[in-house]
Motif scaffolding. Structure first.
Motif, mmCIF file in Angstrom:
data_model
loop_
_atom_site.group_PDB
_atom_site.id
_atom_site.type_symbol
_atom_site.label_atom_id
_atom_site.label_comp_id
_atom_site.label_asym_id
_atom_site.label_seq_id
_atom_site.Cartn_x
_atom_site.Cartn_y
_atom_site.Cartn_z
ATOM 1 N N ARG A 7 1.065 -1.184 -0.094
ATOM 2 C CA ARG A 7 0.005 -0.360 0.312
ATOM 3 C C ARG A 7 0.967 0.951 -0.086
ATOM 4 N NH1 ARG A 7 0.104 2.412 4.046
ATOM 5 N NH2 ARG A 7 0.304 1.900 6.502
ATOM 6 N N TYR A 44 9.565 3.374 7.214
ATOM 7 C CA TYR A 44 9.213 1.965 6.994
ATOM 8 C C TYR A 44 10.676 1.594 6.800
ATOM 9 C CZ TYR A 44 4.266 2.053 7.300
ATOM 10 O OH TYR A 44 3.206 2.136 7.735
ATOM 11 N N ALA A 88 12.561 2.085 10.203
ATOM 12 C CA ALA A 88 11.713 1.176 11.002
ATOM 13 C C ALA A 88 12.266 -0.398 11.371
ATOM 14 C CB ALA A 88 9.839 1.468 10.458
ATOM 15 N N ARG A 99 14.452 -1.815 9.824
ATOM 16 C CA ARG A 99 16.241 -1.415 10.383
ATOM 17 C C ARG A 99 16.543 -1.743 12.094
ATOM 18 N NH1 ARG A 99 19.546 -4.581 8.615
ATOM 19 N NH2 ARG A 99 19.269 -4.796 11.081
ATOM 20 N N ALA A 100 15.394 -0.208 12.422
ATOM 21 C CA ALA A 100 15.531 -0.274 14.095
ATOM 22 C C ALA A 100 15.058 -1.123 14.513
ATOM 23 C CB ALA A 100 14.456 1.043 14.139
ATOM 24 N N ALA A 101 14.039 -2.359 14.394
ATOM 25 C CA ALA A 101 13.983 -3.481 14.628
ATOM 26 C C ALA A 101 14.378 -4.715 14.880
ATOM 27 C CB ALA A 101 12.421 -3.787 14.274
ATOM 28 N N ARG A 125 11.040 -17.843 16.293
ATOM 29 C CA ARG A 125 9.995 -16.669 16.247
ATOM 30 C C ARG A 125 9.683 -15.306 16.649
ATOM 31 N NH1 ARG A 125 7.144 -16.054 21.624
ATOM 32 N NH2 ARG A 125 5.518 -15.091 21.323
ATOM 33 N N CYS A 126 11.331 -14.994 16.894
ATOM 34 C CA CYS A 126 11.227 -13.859 16.332
ATOM 35 C C CYS A 126 11.588 -13.086 15.646
ATOM 36 C CB CYS A 126 13.033 -12.889 17.109
ATOM 37 S SG CYS A 126 13.426 -11.663 17.037
ATOM 38 N N GLU A 170 7.337 -13.327 14.096
ATOM 39 C CA GLU A 170 6.898 -12.065 14.372
ATOM 40 C C GLU A 170 7.015 -11.130 13.701
ATOM 41 O OE1 GLU A 170 4.427 -11.626 17.152
ATOM 42 O OE2 GLU A 170 4.705 -13.499 18.415
ATOM 43 N N LEU A 171 8.176 -10.753 13.183
ATOM 44 C CA LEU A 171 9.024 -9.323 12.025
ATOM 45 C C LEU A 171 8.359 -9.099 11.368
ATOM 46 C CD1 LEU A 171 12.606 -8.720 13.956
ATOM 47 C CD2 LEU A 171 10.080 -6.931 14.802
ATOM 48 N N GLU A 229 6.156 -10.909 10.365
ATOM 49 C CA GLU A 229 4.501 -10.604 10.189
ATOM 50 C C GLU A 229 4.009 -9.691 10.427
ATOM 51 O OE1 GLU A 229 2.417 -13.415 9.844
ATOM 52 O OE2 GLU A 229 0.586 -12.513 10.746
ATOM 53 N N LEU A 230 4.970 -8.963 11.365
ATOM 54 C CA LEU A 230 4.322 -6.978 11.567
ATOM 55 C C LEU A 230 4.470 -6.505 10.320
ATOM 56 C CD1 LEU A 230 6.460 -5.149 14.677
ATOM 57 C CD2 LEU A 230 6.005 -4.149 12.415
ATOM 58 N N PHE A 231 5.792 -6.943 9.891
ATOM 59 C CA PHE A 231 6.444 -5.600 8.997
ATOM 60 C C PHE A 231 5.183 -5.626 7.734
ATOM 61 C CE2 PHE A 231 9.443 -4.298 11.400
ATOM 62 C CZ PHE A 231 9.472 -3.391 11.405
ATOM 63 N N ARG A 262 1.841 -7.339 7.119
ATOM 64 C CA ARG A 262 0.389 -7.164 7.730
ATOM 65 C C ARG A 262 0.597 -5.149 7.827
ATOM 66 N NH1 ARG A 262 -3.604 -9.729 11.007
ATOM 67 N NH2 ARG A 262 -2.565 -11.988 10.413
ATOM 68 N N ALA A 263 2.094 -4.665 8.095
ATOM 69 C CA ALA A 263 2.286 -3.450 7.758
ATOM 70 C C ALA A 263 2.165 -2.922 6.653
ATOM 71 C CB ALA A 263 3.093 -2.513 8.549
#
Lengths: 191, 191, 191, 191
Positions: C143, C150, C153, C155-157, C175-176, C179-180, C182-184, C186-187
């Motif tokens: 999108r 982004y 964000a 790189r920071a994460a 797992r980490c 999660e990351l 999935e996070l990005f 979805r974002a």
DNA sequence: TATGAATGAGTGTTCATTCAT
DNA sequence: GATGAATGAACACTCATTCAT
């Protein structure tokens, strides 16, 4: 002027305790303030014009206490060799009773050693012993010897015992006193 | 490769001299730099990892020199009491020859005394004496006594003589040695 | 000029290891010399003109290694979102395999953060991500969003995960990564 | 009695300003003295027992101010996702209003980061966010996710924005906030 | 009698770097 | 390619002391 103003003696005692446990070098105004729970080091310099004066006051206090312990014992002896024995024994007893005070005294004396006046407290102690050895020779109880040198040897031996005790609290002070008495009595007696 | 790099020994000697004349406290890097004519105190910390190491190097150097003087003298003696006499005399002679080194050694030892390194040089000296007194008893040359305590008494007496000499250069060291030898010989001999 | 002279890479690796375990601040020439077993810090300044150059060489080396790990993984993906996932996963995998290198990179980047040039390596990494997000939008896979923000964000994460892992080695990196991703994902995904 | 003695806060503020503009490393006592126009660095060590304490005081002050700005905004939100939005927006607003304070906080945290104080302020901020994400899941407002990891991702993204803003003052913070809110809201919302 | 604030000189130590082989 | 020696500037911190109430 009041010698013992409450505050003054509180500070003096704090300094003695710090010196005994951490040495003269560590006994800064800051450390004393902390140990005594004072609000500021200003309180110390308010009561004592300088660090040297405080150090002197501490030494005076210790000598006062040691003297209370030792003087009657020495005075009670009837011979010079008896007084020498009383001197050694009562000094070691003082060490047993107030190890912190004894340790602090040795620390302070070694700290102010070089610079101070001839009439410093250190010499006071040695002068007393020097007279004792001189009297012993006059009375014929001791053989011919250098009184001043023997005085310093006695003090040195006791001071070293204090230092050793500070590091080895298990030391048998009673036996230590016996040995030192024997050492010096044999060294001075005639023949 | 030379262990003593020239610079190192220059610094060590400067420190010894400053300590002897002004005390350990005054022997700061800045004062040493000044006395040795170095360009910066950085030169000192370049050659020595810490002040403690420098202090240790100085002490080691002094012990080395003292040992050169004393060891053959002690070894030449054939009896324990003879060795005790040689120990005292040669130590006092070292003091007469290198008063600055002797004074510095006492200063350094009293400065690093507390930190409880059992194997420190101080104890080394006392251990040698302790063995001497123990051997003397085994050989029947000395009466029954506490070897460690006598060792510390001998060292204390000599160290005190060093301190006194530093303040009173006029002191008759030869006589001083005679007196100390007499003192301890009488104290240890049997009967 | 040889990029990898043996000595150079030995020094670079020593610095990376020191930084990873003790931080950039602690990674002084002296500490590196010690860790690498070099004879003198001079060896370091002989091979590198300045500390900054050494720091840069270390960062370059790490990026080289990370790139070896990540590039093929990213290239293998056929979509932008797939490449984003590959970027995150392969970066975390690099962290799992060479935690010291990953930690050192984050340390170095935060140390040289402010002063450096715009074209510094840090930005290189973010530029790659920025293009990735821009391409994703052009391709209609993502999108509308601020690609640069982004990128930073992401790189920071990841960098924060590196830091957390350095402190909590028990962290479940697999797992980490999930999660990351999935996070990005979805974002960024449309709708 | 005032906790903030005037001098103390003057020093704290000077340190924050120096850190913000020149970095933690450059914020030496000498630099602070200069920046604050103090007579001597002694004034700093008079008011703060150590550099670490001063650093802590600065961080505490910043967190205090940030909290004043953020807390009411977060509390006013009625949903977890609303609180997340309020957290991000009010944090970015704090950055817009007090960029030096925000930058200094990030600098200080990265400087004291390693030393493993679990209860450090950094974690405090992340703990708050972690609870926020946990509550969001319990309330069914957020999908299943690793609360701690998302918390660190949010903080990392904001901190990185702070760093970027410090280098690029022209950054549109309003839009930056919008983007971050969107990023994380999309990442957490169910379905 | 008490005290918080301030102070300048000093401490040892560390820094990256340069000199001279 | 390598190295020991040297260096000045900087570091945080501690000292006993004085100022001003």
């Amino acid at each position: 002027m009041q010698v013992t103003s409450g505050r003054r003696s509180q500070i003096v005692e704090a300094m003695i305790e710090v010196i005994a446990s951490e040495g003269v070098r560590a006994a800064s105004f800051a450390r004393i303030r902390e140990h005594a729970g004072l609000s500021s080091t200003r309180l110390i310099s308010y009561h004592f014009d300088s660090r040297a004066e405080l150090l002197g006051a501490a030494l005076t206090r210790i000598i006062e206490l040691a003297s209370e312990r030792m003087s009657p014992r020495i005075a009670a002896a009837t011979t010079s060799r008896g007084r020498l024995e009383a001197y050694i024994r009562s000094n070691i007893e003082f060490l047993a009773e107030r190890p912190d005070y004894a340790v602090a005294a040795v620390e302070i004396l070694s700290a102010i050693g070089t610079p101070a006046d001839e009439d410093a407290a250190a010499d006071t102690a040695e002068q007393l012993l020097t007279r004792l050895f001189a009297d012993g020779q006059l009375a014929g109880e001791m053989r011919t010897l250098d009184a001043a040198l023997y005085a310093s040897a006695v003090r040195a031996a006791i001071d070293r015992a204090v230092t050793r005790f500070a590091r080895t609290p298990g030391l048998d002070l009673h036996r230590c006193a016996d040995e030192l008495v024997e050492l010096f009595d044999r060294a001075v007696r005639p023949e």
